[in-house]
Write an enzyme that holds these catalytic residues in place. Structure first.
Site, PDB file in Angstrom:
ATOM      1  N   HIS A 190       0.843  -1.206   0.000  1.00  0.00           N
ATOM      2  CA  HIS A 190       0.000   0.000   0.000  1.00  0.00           C
ATOM      3  C   HIS A 190       0.871   1.247   0.000  1.00  0.00           C
ATOM      4  CE1 HIS A 190       1.007  -0.229   4.248  1.00  0.00           C
ATOM      5  NE2 HIS A 190       0.617   1.018   4.371  1.00  0.00           N
ATOM      6  N   LYS A 225       9.608  -2.626   3.537  1.00  0.00           N
ATOM      7  CA  LYS A 225      10.786  -2.492   4.397  1.00  0.00           C
ATOM      8  C   LYS A 225      10.708  -3.504   5.513  1.00  0.00           C
ATOM      9  CE  LYS A 225      14.206   0.419   5.861  1.00  0.00           C
ATOM     10  NZ  LYS A 225      15.068  -0.753   5.953  1.00  0.00           N
ATOM     11  N   LYS A 248       3.540  -1.873  12.002  1.00  0.00           N
ATOM     12  CA  LYS A 248       4.500  -1.036  12.741  1.00  0.00           C
ATOM     13  C   LYS A 248       4.773   0.268  11.997  1.00  0.00           C
ATOM     14  CE  LYS A 248       7.573  -3.641  14.385  1.00  0.00           C
ATOM     15  NZ  LYS A 248       8.666  -4.593  14.498  1.00  0.00           N
ATOM     16  N   ASP A 292       3.973   6.170  11.442  1.00  0.00           N
ATOM     17  CA  ASP A 292       3.924   7.043  10.258  1.00  0.00           C
ATOM     18  C   ASP A 292       5.222   7.039   9.459  1.00  0.00           C
ATOM     19  OD1 ASP A 292       1.278   7.951  10.627  1.00  0.00           O
ATOM     20  OD2 ASP A 292       1.968   9.294  12.211  1.00  0.00           O
ATOM     21  N   LYS A 331       9.866  -8.789   5.316  1.00  0.00           N
ATOM     22  CA  LYS A 331      10.829  -9.422   6.216  1.00  0.00           C
ATOM     23  C   LYS A 331      11.557 -10.514   5.457  1.00  0.00           C
ATOM     24  CE  LYS A 331      12.017  -9.085  10.590  1.00  0.00           C
ATOM     25  NZ  LYS A 331      11.952  -7.837  11.378  1.00  0.00           N
ATOM     26  N   SER A 386      15.901   3.801  10.368  1.00  0.00           N
ATOM     27  CA  SER A 386      16.193   3.307   9.008  1.00  0.00           C
ATOM     28  C   SER A 386      15.590   4.256   7.971  1.00  0.00           C
ATOM     29  CB  SER A 386      15.599   1.911   8.798  1.00  0.00           C
ATOM     30  OG  SER A 386      16.478   0.933   9.289  1.00  0.00           O
TER      31      SER A 386
HETATM   32  P1  NAD Z   1      20.512 -10.066  18.371  1.00  0.00           P
HETATM   33  O1  NAD Z   1      20.888 -11.233  17.559  1.00  0.00           O
HETATM   34  O2  NAD Z   1      21.408  -8.870  18.374  1.00  0.00           O
HETATM   35  O3  NAD Z   1      20.271 -10.454  19.892  1.00  0.00           O
HETATM   36  C1  NAD Z   1      19.441 -11.490  20.333  1.00  0.00           C
HETATM   37  C2  NAD Z   1      19.957 -11.925  21.702  1.00  0.00           C
HETATM   38  O4  NAD Z   1      19.061 -12.897  22.233  1.00  0.00           O
HETATM   39  C3  NAD Z   1      21.329 -12.572  21.635  1.00  0.00           C
HETATM   40  O5  NAD Z   1      22.170 -12.015  22.635  1.00  0.00           O
HETATM   41  C4  NAD Z   1      21.031 -14.046  21.893  1.00  0.00           C
HETATM   42  O6  NAD Z   1      22.112 -14.731  22.513  1.00  0.00           O
HETATM   43  C5  NAD Z   1      19.830 -13.939  22.800  1.00  0.00           C
HETATM   44  N1  NAD Z   1      19.040 -15.174  22.850  1.00  0.00           N
HETATM   45  C6  NAD Z   1      18.836 -16.085  21.871  1.00  0.00           C
HETATM   46  N2  NAD Z   1      18.030 -17.081  22.296  1.00  0.00           N
HETATM   47  C7  NAD Z   1      17.722 -16.775  23.571  1.00  0.00           C
HETATM   48  C8  NAD Z   1      16.953 -17.421  24.576  1.00  0.00           C
HETATM   49  N3  NAD Z   1      16.317 -18.575  24.319  1.00  0.00           N
HETATM   50  N4  NAD Z   1      16.853 -16.848  25.802  1.00  0.00           N
HETATM   51  C9  NAD Z   1      17.486 -15.675  26.068  1.00  0.00           C
HETATM   52  N5  NAD Z   1      18.245 -15.017  25.154  1.00  0.00           N
HETATM   53  C10 NAD Z   1      18.366 -15.562  23.937  1.00  0.00           C
HETATM   54  O7  NAD Z   1      19.033  -9.693  17.869  1.00  0.00           O
HETATM   55  P2  NAD Z   1      18.302  -8.298  18.002  1.00  0.00           P
HETATM   56  O8  NAD Z   1      18.551  -7.531  16.757  1.00  0.00           O
HETATM   57  O9  NAD Z   1      18.600  -7.720  19.327  1.00  0.00           O
HETATM   58  O10 NAD Z   1      16.775  -8.775  17.920  1.00  0.00           O
HETATM   59  C11 NAD Z   1      16.065  -9.226  19.070  1.00  0.00           C
HETATM   60  C12 NAD Z   1      14.578  -9.148  18.809  1.00  0.00           C
HETATM   61  O11 NAD Z   1      14.237  -7.789  18.475  1.00  0.00           O
HETATM   62  C13 NAD Z   1      14.070 -10.000  17.640  1.00  0.00           C
HETATM   63  O12 NAD Z   1      12.764 -10.435  17.946  1.00  0.00           O
HETATM   64  C14 NAD Z   1      14.015  -9.011  16.498  1.00  0.00           C
HETATM   65  O13 NAD Z   1      13.089  -9.398  15.498  1.00  0.00           O
HETATM   66  C15 NAD Z   1      13.558  -7.772  17.229  1.00  0.00           C
HETATM   67  N6  NAD Z   1      13.859  -6.517  16.520  1.00  0.00           N
HETATM   68  C16 NAD Z   1      15.117  -6.172  16.203  1.00  0.00           C
HETATM   69  C17 NAD Z   1      15.358  -4.960  15.546  1.00  0.00           C
HETATM   70  C18 NAD Z   1      16.752  -4.473  15.241  1.00  0.00           C
HETATM   71  O14 NAD Z   1      16.884  -3.308  14.815  1.00  0.00           O
HETATM   72  N7  NAD Z   1      17.783  -5.247  15.445  1.00  0.00           N
HETATM   73  C19 NAD Z   1      14.285  -4.139  15.179  1.00  0.00           C
HETATM   74  C20 NAD Z   1      12.979  -4.525  15.532  1.00  0.00           C
HETATM   75  C21 NAD Z   1      12.789  -5.724  16.203  1.00  0.00           C
END
Ligand code: NAD
Length: 472
Positions: free
Chosen positions: A64, A69, A93, A98, A105, A361
């Protein structure tokens, strides 16, 4: 699709909110469907000469707005259902904060610990090549970013591959965000998601009547926090919460957890993990070999920042937090979410709370397309204006400020706002504004924050479709 699938979970949350809107069933069906998904398999020649077949995906949930992204994750759990669900969350999100994108993904089904750096580079470049070939990447088409298991390094490989194969040299930098600063990235992107999580929690804790209902005072000072996942998002959220006076009392990682009701110093825990390569055995903390048990300890704010489905029917009744702040995507299943709502727990939903990453971003993408650093053209002018105001104020009050005050004010004004300042202020403004919007909607409909957030998202996406003229 299996009923317990992640995409089905997201659609249940959508359905809960859609009831409060007046859009036609056809438009609602279009909004929630995932428009395209590309599943690819390709061979990887390992460093030892053997061959692995790699499975990877990219889902584009909604066009849309264009481009679409969303991040790219490297994890063994990656499958078609997961990327579709995460792409859908991205559409909602972006609408909530906005940011003018549709949701997407990507994911590669690997455990990155099992691959060398050279192998990861080959996988990333081949994935990008496949996306380019099928027109699933490009500054105006679909723009990936980091997510679980990926960092700015993978983003720089993606950019470099896209640049070398796509016929779009001028705007190629805008094909991916979360790049290193020296390669077109924007200052503040690495910490953006965690910083946004902090702003969101701060806003939630600033509303007196909500805090009264939980038996808490407003503000972050002294709030007891448990964090699951000390990666990019979890670490930065913990850092800013600690700086604002909150007390980190529990940390859960994949290899175990730590708990100390008196507080854990984040910098010391990080140093300990670096030195011992383990979370466990930190001095003065209780060890938990089953780190999910940490989630069940009493606290004010629980921040799941690792993976999805961490709070579900089998453990939700043991959660003793007053606020659950979803930094990760989908950490609470819909059944567990309902239990928390019914039991008076405030859930700050992922679809809003971790939107800081895509917000910054967006600033990076704008910078790449405009080919100019934020603030470059206005910085000197702003500083000049500010100094003129200072001189006028001195004239009006009829006295000069003392030399130290003047020199402090002048030095902070002299350089105007830097790119980092502008990014941070744009992020704060976005997260604060969106929180109050979803809070207001939730209050109007006497419902929870997630439903409020989804209602806003559905309304905004519906407007996008209606403006396009496709729907009557
Ligand atoms: P990351 O890989 O940097 O960190 C994830 C952390 O979780 C690691 O330290 C890992 O060891 C730990 N982990 C893995 N399995 C685990 C468990 N069972 N119990 C406890 N800890 C565990 O990832 P991230 O970028 O920090 O992303 C984390 C979450 O945030 C994801 O759901 C991701 O989709 C979401 N997210 C990330 C971003 C971003 O900008 N990076 C943006 C929006 C949402």
């Amino acid at each position: 699709m299996h009923q317990n699938s992640f995409f089905a979970e997201v659609n249940k949350m959508f359905a809960r909110a859609a009831k409060y809107t007046s859009h036609s069933p056809g438009l609602l069906a279009q909004i929630k469907s995932c428009n395209s998904i590309y599943h690819m398999s390709f061979p990887l020649v390992r460093d030892n000469g053997s061959i692995d077949v790699i499975n990877a995906y990219r889902a584009e949930h909604s066009q849309h707005m264009q481009p679409t992204k969303g991040g790219i994750r490297y994890a063994p759990s990656v499958n078609a259902d997961e990327v579709m669900a995460l792409a859908a969350l991205m559409s909602y999100k972006c609408a909530i904060v906005d940011v003018p994108y549709g949701g997407a993904k990507g994911g590669i089904c690997i455990n990155r610990q099992n691959y060398s750096q050279a192998e990861l580079e080959r996988i990333t470049r081949r994935y990008t090549f496949e996306l380019t070939k099928k027109n699933f990447i490009g500054p105006g088409v679909d723009v990936p970013a980091p997510d679980y298991g990926t960092t700015s390094t993978e983003m720089s490989w993606i950019f470099d591959t896209y640049r070398s194969v796509a016929n779009n040299p001028l705007d190629a930098l805008a094909c991916v965000t979360g790049k290193p600063v020296g390669m077109g990235g924007v200052r503040g992107r690495t910490e953006a998601t965690g910083r946004g999580v902090f702003f969101g929690i701060r806003e939630a804790c600033s509303i007196e009547e909500d805090m009264d209902a939980l038996g808490l005072c407003t503000g972050l000072e002294g709030k007891r926090v448990i964090i699951q996942g000390l990666g990019n998002v979890g670490y930065h959220a913990a850092l800013y919460l600690e700086q604002a006076g909150a007390k980190i009392i529990g940390i859960a990682e994949y290899d175990g957890g730590l708990y100390n009701p008196e507080g854990l110093r984040l910098a010391d825990v990080v140093a300990h993990r670096k030195e011992t390569r383990s979370t466990l055995n930190f001095p003065d903390a209780q060890n938990f070999t089953d780190s999910r048990k940490i989630l069940e300890q009493e606290c004010d704010i629980l921040v799941p920042a690792a993976l999805e489905s961490q709070i579900r029917s089998d453990n939700v009744s043991r959660i003793r937090a007053k606020i659950v702040a979803e930094a990760a995507n989908g950490p609470i299943t819909s059944a567990a979410d309902q239990w928390l709502i019914d039991n008076g727990v405030v859930v700050v939903p992922d679809v809003y709370l971790n939107a800081g990453g895509v917000t910054v971003s967006y600033f990076e993408w704008l910078r790449n397309l405009s080919h100019v650093r934020h603030g470059r053209m206005s910085r000197r002018r702003e500083a000049h204006n500010a100094l003129q105001i200072l001189e006028t104020v001195q004239g009006l009050v009829g006295k000069n400020f003392d030399p130290d005050t003047i020199s402090n004010i002048e030095s902070s004004l002299a350089f105007g706002a830097s790119e980092a300042d502008l990014v941070d202020s744009g992020l704060e403004d976005t997260m604060v504004g969106a929180y109050h919007e979803i809070h207001e909607t939730a209050r109007t409909h006497n419902t929870d924050l997630r439903t409020g957030a989804f209602i806003n998202a559905i309304d905004k996406i519906a407007q996008g479709y209606l403006r396009s003229g496709i729907f009557p």
